[in-house]
Design a protein around this motif. Structure first.
Motif, mmCIF file in Angstrom:
data_model
loop_
_atom_site.group_PDB
_atom_site.id
_atom_site.type_symbol
_atom_site.label_atom_id
_atom_site.label_comp_id
_atom_site.label_asym_id
_atom_site.label_seq_id
_atom_site.Cartn_x
_atom_site.Cartn_y
_atom_site.Cartn_z
ATOM 1 N N GLY A 46 -6.644 -13.331 -22.063
ATOM 2 C CA GLY A 46 -6.531 -12.429 -23.195
ATOM 3 C C GLY A 46 -6.938 -11.007 -22.886
ATOM 4 O O GLY A 46 -7.012 -10.167 -23.789
ATOM 5 N N HIS A 47 -7.226 -10.702 -21.642
ATOM 6 C CA HIS A 47 -7.658 -9.364 -21.241
ATOM 7 C C HIS A 47 -6.500 -8.376 -21.373
ATOM 8 O O HIS A 47 -5.401 -8.621 -20.871
ATOM 9 C CB HIS A 47 -8.138 -9.403 -19.790
ATOM 10 C CG HIS A 47 -8.504 -8.063 -19.243
ATOM 11 N ND1 HIS A 47 -9.649 -7.405 -19.593
ATOM 12 C CD2 HIS A 47 -7.843 -7.244 -18.371
ATOM 13 C CE1 HIS A 47 -9.707 -6.253 -18.949
ATOM 14 N NE2 HIS A 47 -8.618 -6.131 -18.207
ATOM 15 N N ILE A 48 -6.724 -7.267 -22.086
ATOM 16 C CA ILE A 48 -5.696 -6.242 -22.267
ATOM 17 C C ILE A 48 -6.211 -4.958 -21.624
ATOM 18 O O ILE A 48 -7.127 -4.301 -22.152
ATOM 19 C CB ILE A 48 -5.377 -6.018 -23.752
ATOM 20 C CG1 ILE A 48 -4.945 -7.331 -24.413
ATOM 21 C CG2 ILE A 48 -4.285 -4.960 -23.916
ATOM 22 C CD1 ILE A 48 -4.703 -7.234 -25.895
ATOM 23 N N GLU A 53 -9.083 -1.831 -22.801
ATOM 24 C CA GLU A 53 -10.316 -1.596 -22.042
ATOM 25 C C GLU A 53 -10.404 -0.130 -21.606
ATOM 26 O O GLU A 53 -11.461 0.501 -21.725
ATOM 27 C CB GLU A 53 -10.356 -2.508 -20.816
ATOM 28 C CG GLU A 53 -11.625 -2.357 -19.995
ATOM 29 C CD GLU A 53 -11.627 -3.292 -18.794
ATOM 30 O OE1 GLU A 53 -12.708 -3.791 -18.444
ATOM 31 O OE2 GLU A 53 -10.541 -3.508 -18.206
ATOM 32 N N LYS A 54 -9.299 0.417 -21.132
ATOM 33 C CA LYS A 54 -9.281 1.811 -20.687
ATOM 34 C C LYS A 54 -9.500 2.765 -21.860
ATOM 35 O O LYS A 54 -10.182 3.787 -21.725
ATOM 36 C CB LYS A 54 -7.962 2.116 -19.989
ATOM 37 C CG LYS A 54 -7.803 1.400 -18.664
ATOM 38 C CD LYS A 54 -6.406 1.605 -18.077
ATOM 39 C CE LYS A 54 -6.244 0.834 -16.777
ATOM 40 N NZ LYS A 54 -4.864 0.938 -16.228
ATOM 41 N N THR A 55 -8.937 2.418 -23.011
ATOM 42 C CA THR A 55 -9.104 3.272 -24.202
ATOM 43 C C THR A 55 -10.565 3.351 -24.610
ATOM 44 O O THR A 55 -11.088 4.437 -24.886
ATOM 45 C CB THR A 55 -8.253 2.731 -25.363
ATOM 46 O OG1 THR A 55 -6.867 2.749 -24.988
ATOM 47 C CG2 THR A 55 -8.446 3.582 -26.617
#
Length: 252
Positions: free
Chosen positions: A3-5, A9-11
């Motif tokens: 489920g890692h997006i 994360e970068k945002t």
């Protein structure tokens, strides 16, 4: 991780970096802080700007968080402050029919959280969420002048003396002198795009916000200035309770 997006994360990496900086920053500064490629960072910032969470100063190519970001976490925690300030804001508006602003200090900037606009055709409008360097505004000076000495020194250490107009102070010594004058008077002033006069709101001996009256310079006659100064002298002590002044200035 399931489920890692990556883009989410970068945002949040960008948002956290901007929050920690406590001021507007260039694309280069944010790239160095986050380690993200400039192209990726630029797309994230443009998306956040469209959503209203980031303000882009195109003239100086800088990005800063807007009030909407703070309201998201606080559930608009400024409502109590607005209610506390409203009677004085309304009094100033009734008496002078000029724009009255309410702002708070975030990092080295003032963020505007509420305003009552003049009904006159010529006006200077600052929308909630807009940020200004504290040292360029009466609002910011009114708050900063009454900070405890250590916090004031930390603020001065962190500031970048941006010259927003030819009248903006450009060095620390000038800003310190302005803050000492403000603390002695109980109210602040600036003569940049408009003539502005500001007072702090003090809660438990701490300046939590400021109120300013902004007057288009073409309307500021000597008589009007004198009247405004008289009102500031009257309400400044009422709102501040004459808090202990920062002794000797921030630079000592």
């Amino acid at each position: 991780m399931s489920g890692h997006i990556a883009v989410v994360e970068k945002t949040f990496l960008v948002l956290e970096a901007m929050s920690e900086l406590g001021r507007s920053a260039t694309l280069q500064e944010l790239a160095e802080t986050t380690g993200l490629p400039k192209a990726t960072l630029f797309r994230i910032l443009q998306t956040l700007a469209r959503l209203g969470y980031v303000d882009q100063d195109q003239a100086r190519s800088r990005y800063g968080l807007t009030l909407r970001m703070y309201e998201l976490g606080r559930g608009d925690g400024y409502e109590d402050l607005r209610q506390q300030a409203l009677p004085v804001m309304e009094m100033l508006h009734r008496r002078f029919n000029e724009t009255v602003n309410l702002g708070v200090l975030q990092g080295t900037h003032v963020i505007y959280v509420h305003y009552i606009e003049t009904t006159r055709s010529i006006r200077w409008q600052v929308r909630p969420g807009v940020r200004d360097p504290f040292h360029c505004t009466a609002l910011g000076r009114a708050i900063a002048a009454f900070l405890p000495e250590k916090r004031q020194r930390k603020l001065l250490d962190a500031m970048t003396p941006v010259q927003r107009t030819p009248l903006s102070p450009t060095d620390r010594a000038s800003v310190e002198a302005l803050l000492r004058e403000t603390a002695e008077r109980g109210w602040a002033q600036d003569d940049e795009e408009n003539a502005c006069f500001g007072v702090p709101i003090i809660d438990d001996d701490m300046p939590v916000a400021g109120i300013s009256l902004s007057v288009v310079k073409s309307r500021l006659t000597p008589e009007l200035r004198e009247e405004i100064v008289s009102v500031m002298e009257e309400i400044g002590p009422k709102m501040t309770g004459r808090p202990r002044l920062v002794s000797g200035g921030a630079g000592q």
